[in-house]
Scaffold this motif. Structure first.
Motif, PDB file in Angstrom:
ATOM      1  N   PHE A  75       1.042  -0.899   0.261  1.00  0.00           N
ATOM      2  CA  PHE A  75      -0.113  -0.030   0.198  1.00  0.00           C
ATOM      3  C   PHE A  75       0.359   1.296  -0.223  1.00  0.00           C
ATOM      4  O   PHE A  75       0.613   2.311  -0.432  1.00  0.00           O
ATOM      5  CB  PHE A  75      -1.247   0.377   1.336  1.00  0.00           C
ATOM      6  CG  PHE A  75      -2.242  -1.134   1.109  1.00  0.00           C
ATOM      7  CD1 PHE A  75      -3.270  -0.522   0.338  1.00  0.00           C
ATOM      8  CD2 PHE A  75      -2.607  -2.005   1.377  1.00  0.00           C
ATOM      9  CE1 PHE A  75      -4.520  -1.413   0.121  1.00  0.00           C
ATOM     10  CE2 PHE A  75      -3.250  -2.820   1.818  1.00  0.00           C
ATOM     11  CZ  PHE A  75      -4.609  -2.368   0.741  1.00  0.00           C
ATOM     12  N   LYS A  76       1.966   0.970   0.969  1.00  0.00           N
ATOM     13  CA  LYS A  76       2.469   2.195   0.395  1.00  0.00           C
ATOM     14  C   LYS A  76       3.490   2.799  -0.140  1.00  0.00           C
ATOM     15  O   LYS A  76       3.707   3.549  -0.818  1.00  0.00           O
ATOM     16  CB  LYS A  76       3.620   2.552   1.858  1.00  0.00           C
ATOM     17  CG  LYS A  76       3.711   2.118   3.320  1.00  0.00           C
ATOM     18  CD  LYS A  76       4.398   2.148   4.584  1.00  0.00           C
ATOM     19  CE  LYS A  76       4.250   1.961   5.768  1.00  0.00           C
ATOM     20  NZ  LYS A  76       5.634   1.514   6.369  1.00  0.00           N
ATOM     21  N   THR A  77       3.651   1.880  -1.172  1.00  0.00           N
ATOM     22  CA  THR A  77       4.183   2.460  -3.123  1.00  0.00           C
ATOM     23  C   THR A  77       3.168   2.452  -3.779  1.00  0.00           C
ATOM     24  O   THR A  77       3.631   3.126  -4.720  1.00  0.00           O
ATOM     25  CB  THR A  77       5.008   1.082  -3.594  1.00  0.00           C
ATOM     26  OG1 THR A  77       3.548  -0.744  -3.438  1.00  0.00           O
ATOM     27  CG2 THR A  77       6.014  -0.047  -2.535  1.00  0.00           C
ATOM     28  N   SER A  85      -8.453   6.751  -1.207  1.00  0.00           N
ATOM     29  CA  SER A  85      -9.675   6.203  -1.055  1.00  0.00           C
ATOM     30  C   SER A  85     -10.180   5.505   0.092  1.00  0.00           C
ATOM     31  O   SER A  85      -8.777   5.184   1.095  1.00  0.00           O
ATOM     32  CB  SER A  85      -9.708   5.655  -2.329  1.00  0.00           C
ATOM     33  OG  SER A  85      -8.691   3.853  -1.518  1.00  0.00           O
ATOM     34  N   LYS A  86     -11.400   6.053   0.501  1.00  0.00           N
ATOM     35  CA  LYS A  86     -12.046   4.970   1.614  1.00  0.00           C
ATOM     36  C   LYS A  86     -11.182   3.649   2.147  1.00  0.00           C
ATOM     37  O   LYS A  86     -10.854   2.895   2.633  1.00  0.00           O
ATOM     38  CB  LYS A  86     -12.864   4.845   1.762  1.00  0.00           C
ATOM     39  CG  LYS A  86     -13.960   4.477   2.953  1.00  0.00           C
ATOM     40  CD  LYS A  86     -15.128   4.803   2.674  1.00  0.00           C
ATOM     41  CE  LYS A  86     -16.061   4.467   4.229  1.00  0.00           C
ATOM     42  NZ  LYS A  86     -15.472   2.994   4.984  1.00  0.00           N
ATOM     43  N   SER A  87     -11.545   2.604   0.649  1.00  0.00           N
ATOM     44  CA  SER A  87     -10.957   1.134   0.373  1.00  0.00           C
ATOM     45  C   SER A  87      -9.893   1.542   0.761  1.00  0.00           C
ATOM     46  O   SER A  87      -9.657  -0.025   1.815  1.00  0.00           O
ATOM     47  CB  SER A  87     -11.186   0.562  -0.597  1.00  0.00           C
ATOM     48  OG  SER A  87     -10.580   1.415  -1.945  1.00  0.00           O
ATOM     49  N   ALA A  88      -9.136   1.673   0.637  1.00  0.00           N
ATOM     50  CA  ALA A  88      -7.421   1.732   0.462  1.00  0.00           C
ATOM     51  C   ALA A  88      -7.006   1.656   1.524  1.00  0.00           C
ATOM     52  O   ALA A  88      -6.303   1.527   3.330  1.00  0.00           O
ATOM     53  CB  ALA A  88      -7.145   2.854   0.134  1.00  0.00           C
ATOM     54  N   ARG A  89      -7.602   3.185   2.712  1.00  0.00           N
ATOM     55  CA  ARG A  89      -7.694   3.397   4.154  1.00  0.00           C
ATOM     56  C   ARG A  89      -7.893   2.495   5.364  1.00  0.00           C
ATOM     57  O   ARG A  89      -7.886   1.676   6.325  1.00  0.00           O
ATOM     58  CB  ARG A  89      -8.232   4.585   4.759  1.00  0.00           C
ATOM     59  CG  ARG A  89      -7.358   6.470   3.436  1.00  0.00           C
ATOM     60  CD  ARG A  89      -8.278   7.506   4.917  1.00  0.00           C
ATOM     61  NE  ARG A  89      -9.548   7.375   4.807  1.00  0.00           N
ATOM     62  CZ  ARG A  89     -10.329   7.663   4.151  1.00  0.00           C
ATOM     63  NH1 ARG A  89      -9.199   8.152   2.794  1.00  0.00           N
ATOM     64  NH2 ARG A  89     -11.102   7.548   3.745  1.00  0.00           N
ATOM     65  N   ASP A  90      -9.150   1.534   4.712  1.00  0.00           N
ATOM     66  CA  ASP A  90     -10.035   0.339   5.403  1.00  0.00           C
ATOM     67  C   ASP A  90      -9.079  -0.949   5.105  1.00  0.00           C
ATOM     68  O   ASP A  90      -9.129  -1.729   6.248  1.00  0.00           O
ATOM     69  CB  ASP A  90     -11.262  -0.100   4.633  1.00  0.00           C
ATOM     70  CG  ASP A  90     -12.215   1.235   5.270  1.00  0.00           C
ATOM     71  OD1 ASP A  90     -12.289   1.613   5.520  1.00  0.00           O
ATOM     72  OD2 ASP A  90     -13.318   1.155   4.192  1.00  0.00           O
ATOM     73  N   MET A  91      -8.288  -0.796   3.842  1.00  0.00           N
ATOM     74  CA  MET A  91      -7.628  -1.909   4.079  1.00  0.00           C
ATOM     75  C   MET A  91      -6.399  -2.081   5.261  1.00  0.00           C
ATOM     76  O   MET A  91      -5.525  -3.156   5.744  1.00  0.00           O
ATOM     77  CB  MET A  91      -6.974  -2.260   2.575  1.00  0.00           C
ATOM     78  CG  MET A  91      -8.140  -2.270   1.641  1.00  0.00           C
ATOM     79  SD  MET A  91      -8.652  -4.305   2.317  1.00  0.00           S
ATOM     80  CE  MET A  91      -7.910  -5.228   1.932  1.00  0.00           C
TER      81      MET A  91
END
Length: 187
Positions: A75-77, A85-91
């Motif tokens: 995710f950091k890359t 995005s909300k889905s990325a923050r949720d993951m």
């Protein structure tokens, strides 16, 4: 969904048990987390029967931490827009939660080495099922018969594994346990 089970019968005295005792929803309540509790089939000497027994798996916990850390690195890359995005923050929250939970379990294991408990009565006078009760599986049913190698405590007979001809459909009430492996009260 119906589930098949395996019967475990003592060849000497006829005592009858089942692999289905480990079925259910078991959780630790630790620091505000509801964490799935690993368990396996075992013999509780105080209950005098097969019961679900805590199963401490530090290697499995460590593996989950490493996998979650790898996902967080991925995710950091990603670009800034994807991270917002909300889905990325949720993951990200999900994987951080996995790391936190598995760290708590590793702490529990380190403090409770060799104190696995019967999840029915809370006794630590237990023996894991160290035999082999695996049977063939086809068409959603077990088949065959097997000497398990597990000796009936107090009797000396060997348990024989056979398929239970019935499939069971059950619903389970969640069971909660504290840091000491005892059923949490007031839930």
């Amino acid at each position: 969904m119906s589930m098949p089970s395996i019967d475990l019968d003592c060849a000497k005295c006829g005592f009858h048990g089942s692999s289905s005792v480990v079925w259910g929803q078991f959780f630790y309540l630790l620091d505000g987390y509801q964490i799935p509790l690993n368990r396996h089939l075992g013999w509780c000497h105080d209950c005098g029967s097969f019961k679900p027994i805590e199963y401490f798996d530090p290697d499995g916990c460590f593996r989950k931490i490493i996998e979650s850390r790898e996902e967080l690195k991925r995710f950091k890359t990603r670009t800034l827009m994807q991270l917002l995005s909300k889905s990325a923050r949720d993951m990200v929250r999900h994987y951080q939660g996995v790391i936190d939970q598995q760290t708590l379990i590793l702490h529990l294991i380190s403090k409770r080495i060799n104190t696995e408990k019967c999840l029915d009565c809370g006794s630590s006078h237990v023996s894991p099922f160290d035999g082999d009760y695996s049977l063939g599986f086809d068409a959603f049913q077990y088949y065959g018969t097997k000497q398990t190698g597990f000796i009936h405590p107090g009797c000396g007979g060997e348990f024989i594994a056979t398929p239970n001809p019935m499939r069971f459909h059950r619903s389970f009430t969640s069971q909660y346990y504290n840091f000491d492996g005892l059923e949490a009260q007031g839930i």
